[in-house]
Design an enzyme around this catalytic site. Structure first.
Site, short mmCIF file in Angstrom:
data_model
loop_
_atom_site.label_atom_id
_atom_site.label_comp_id
_atom_site.label_asym_id
_atom_site.label_seq_id
_atom_site.Cartn_x
_atom_site.Cartn_y
_atom_site.Cartn_z
CB SER A 154 85.14 26.42 34.09
OG SER A 154 85.51 25.48 35.05
CG ASP A 313 82.42 22.23 35.32
OD1 ASP A 313 82.08 21.43 34.73
OD2 ASP A 313 83.63 22.43 35.02
CG ASP A 315 82.62 24.87 31.60
OD1 ASP A 315 82.57 24.56 32.57
OD2 ASP A 315 83.09 24.99 31.28
CG ASP A 317 85.21 21.91 31.35
OD1 ASP A 317 84.44 22.23 32.57
OD2 ASP A 317 85.94 22.55 31.23
#
Length: 582
Positions: A154, A313, A315, A317
């Site tokens: 993340s 961000d 990734d 999400d």
């Protein structure tokens, strides 16, 4: 022999096993040699196994059982395969879908995952290029696989990577599922000798399929359906000026395509941050929660006259939005503020006749403003524990109960508009937030104007968080001591406000301070303590599940912005003092 000496002997034994393993990966072998003689570094890498939980596992890259590397990944996959073969049907044929982000070794770990699954006869699907986490969630549902694996850390620093597991519903695994997978992982005694097939063997045997654009196209069709604009208005070119930064991550293509579907034509990308750079070299942290991540977007927005700035961000999400405030300067909305605005936008554009069965989901540390907004539209709010996995789990229950999911969010910049994905989705959120800004611009208002309309209607809800980083073995012990101390000395007042209820989610009970009467909390056990105060304010303490941090959340509601800020400051100061005692 002293207790500390026993622990030291145990980690040294594991270290020696790695150091003497002749087939050790050459890069890890070289790094292990560089660590020679650094006792503290070696102990931290070998004293314990990298923890696996509902968020999978996440850690610093490098050699050792407490690090992310091909061996810890193989061990986790071996346990996952054993678990799937017991818990799911048609595992080999349905297979597992795997995605990865822009971090160091992400693609390698994706292939390693397939190699171990292949040794179990389980088919894998791997995206042929990096993809957002919500696309992995969607892909599980689209392909009908028994599970999904996302290789990501993340928004953690560059030295981290992670291994995240999704169940067959496309949601993050639940605590019970995580416990069962953990037990299966523990049965693999030697991480260095986990069986696997080479990539060439997988492809030759039809055990590995590379996924191209098909799932992207299907996702984008679903994405177009979340719009609240009329069909005619969707076709019109929009005036809104937008700046977008994917922060060196995975969101670039899908966000731009999603906006283009609705004819948002004035989108400027921060090109330096459109590069998939695992060092995240233009930011201190690739986290849209931290306002420094918007520095370059603000510079570009100032040049172009942008109405809003969008940041995702790595990734994809989590979503952050910056909008112009009363002084015309760009200010980043908090996750609570953006979530409240999106909820209001969705509900004001929904058919009132359908809202009686609608449910809004939020976590226990998310602002109470969302509940007020939902109440105003006749929509029931359901609280979950912190973590979007619990929101995804609740949506799955709605499939059986017939309740309708209408929106879900958490304070940490995670939002879900439509449940075709079952995890927080920054692509969905970017599209609906942009559409919302377009709607308010047509009314002659900025998002900050719209936010203050909500405050005037429902009260000035304000929130903040203290986050204390405590790394390594010593840090974990300190975090445990803080939580133990809080439970040992229950609070009766905080910052001049009386505590009305104390909620201990580990014990699963709520205690009324005035009568000492208790009642059960109908949520899973979690290491969280929350205090409800006498004017609607609250504080909550919880260790992070994905980072070496302890977090203290604070929320207030006052009649004015100034009163809210003052109350927030008082409570934060009181909690800082309290935590420092432990």
């Amino acid at each position: 022999m002293q207790k500390g000496e026993v622990v030291m002997s145990q980690w040294e034994t594991v270290y020696e096993k790695w150091r003497s393993y002749t087939a050790l990966d050459p890069a890890l072998k070289q790094e292990l040699n560089r660590m020679d003689g650094q006792q503290d570094v070696l102990e931290d890498a070998f004293y314990t196994e990298l923890a696996f939980g509902t968020g999978g596992m996440r850690g610093v890259l490098g050699p050792g059982i407490n690090r992310m590397n091909i061996y810890t990944v193989r061990k986790a996959v071996n346990g996952l395969a054993d678990y799937l073969k017991v818990q799911c049907v048609n595992v080999n044929d349905r297979g597992v879908v795997i995605a990865y982000d822009s971090r160091y070794q992400s693609q390698q770990f994706a292939v390693e995952t397939a190699k171990v699954l292949g040794a179990h006869g389980i088919k894998s699907y791997i995206f042929d290029r990096m993809h957002p986490t919500p696309l992995l969630s969607y892909a599980v549902r689209y392909l009908g696989t028994v599970a999904g694996v996302m290789i990501t850390a993340s928004h953690n620093p560059p030295e981290y990577n992670g291994f995240k597991v999704y169940n067959e519903d496309g949601g993050q695994i639940t605590p019970n599922e995580a416990d069962d997978i953990t037990q299966a992982i523990k049965k693999t005694e030697d991480e260095l000798t986990v069986p696997y097939l080479e990539q060439e063997e997988l492809e030759a045997q039809g055990l590995l399929t590379w996924v191209g654009q098909e799932i992207d196209h299907a996702y984008l069709e679903q994405l177009a359906g979340i719009s609240k604009l009329s069909a005619d208005e969707q076709q019109l070119a929009k005036e809104l000026q937008i700046v977008f930064t994917p922060l060196h991550g995975t969101a670039h293509d899908l966000v731009l395509k999603g906006l283009d579907q609705l004819n948002f034509q004035h989108v400027d990308v921060v090109e330096e941050q459109a590069v998939a750079d695992p060092e995240f070299s233009t930011v201190t942290s690739p986290n849209p929660e931290e306002h420094q991540a918007f520095t370059m977007a603000i510079e570009l927005g100032t040049q172009t006259g942008a109405d809003i700035l969008i940041g995702t961000d790595p990734d994809a999400d989590r979503l952050g939005i910056a909008a112009r405030d009363d002084a015309g300067a760009y200010t980043v909305l908090t996750g609570n503020q953006l979530g409240a605005l999106m909820l209001d936008y969705i509900l004001r554009h929904s058919d009132p006749a359908l809202l009686g069965n609608a449910r809004m989901l939020k976590t226990i540390v998310t602002s109470e403003l969302g509940r007020k907004i939902a109440d105003a539209y006749g929509v029931r709010t359901i609280d979950t524990l912190t973590g979007f996995k619990f929101i995804g789990e609740k949506i799955r229950q709605f499939d059986a109960t017939g309740e309708t999911f209408i929106f879900g969010y958490e304070e940490s910049y995670g939002y879900l508009v439509s449940d075709f994905a079952r995890d927080k989705d920054a692509v969905q959120a970017a599209v609906i937030a942009t559409e919302m800004a377009h709607y308010w611009k047509k009314q002659g208002k900025t998002l900050f104007d719209a936010l203050h309309l909500l405050y005037e209607q429902h009260g000035y809800f304000m929130e903040d968080m203290l986050s204390i980083t405590l790394k390594g073995k010593e840090g974990s012990e300190k975090i445990a001591a803080i939580m133990a101390g809080i439970r040992k000395e229950p609070l009766t007042s905080i910052g001049g406000l009386e505590v009305t209820y104390a909620e201990d989610y580990l014990a699963g009970e709520r205690t009324a301070i005035s009568t000492n009467e208790t009642e059960p909390i109908d949520l899973p056990q979690e290491n969280v303590v929350k205090y409800l105060l006498d004017n609607g304010s609250w504080v909550c303490l919880r260790p992070s599940g994905t980072e070496p941090k302890i977090k203290c959340y604070v929320g207030v509601c006052e009649a004015s912005e100034k009163a809210g800020q003052n109350r927030l400051t008082d409570l934060k100061t009181a909690m800082e003092t309290l935590i420092s005692r432990f």
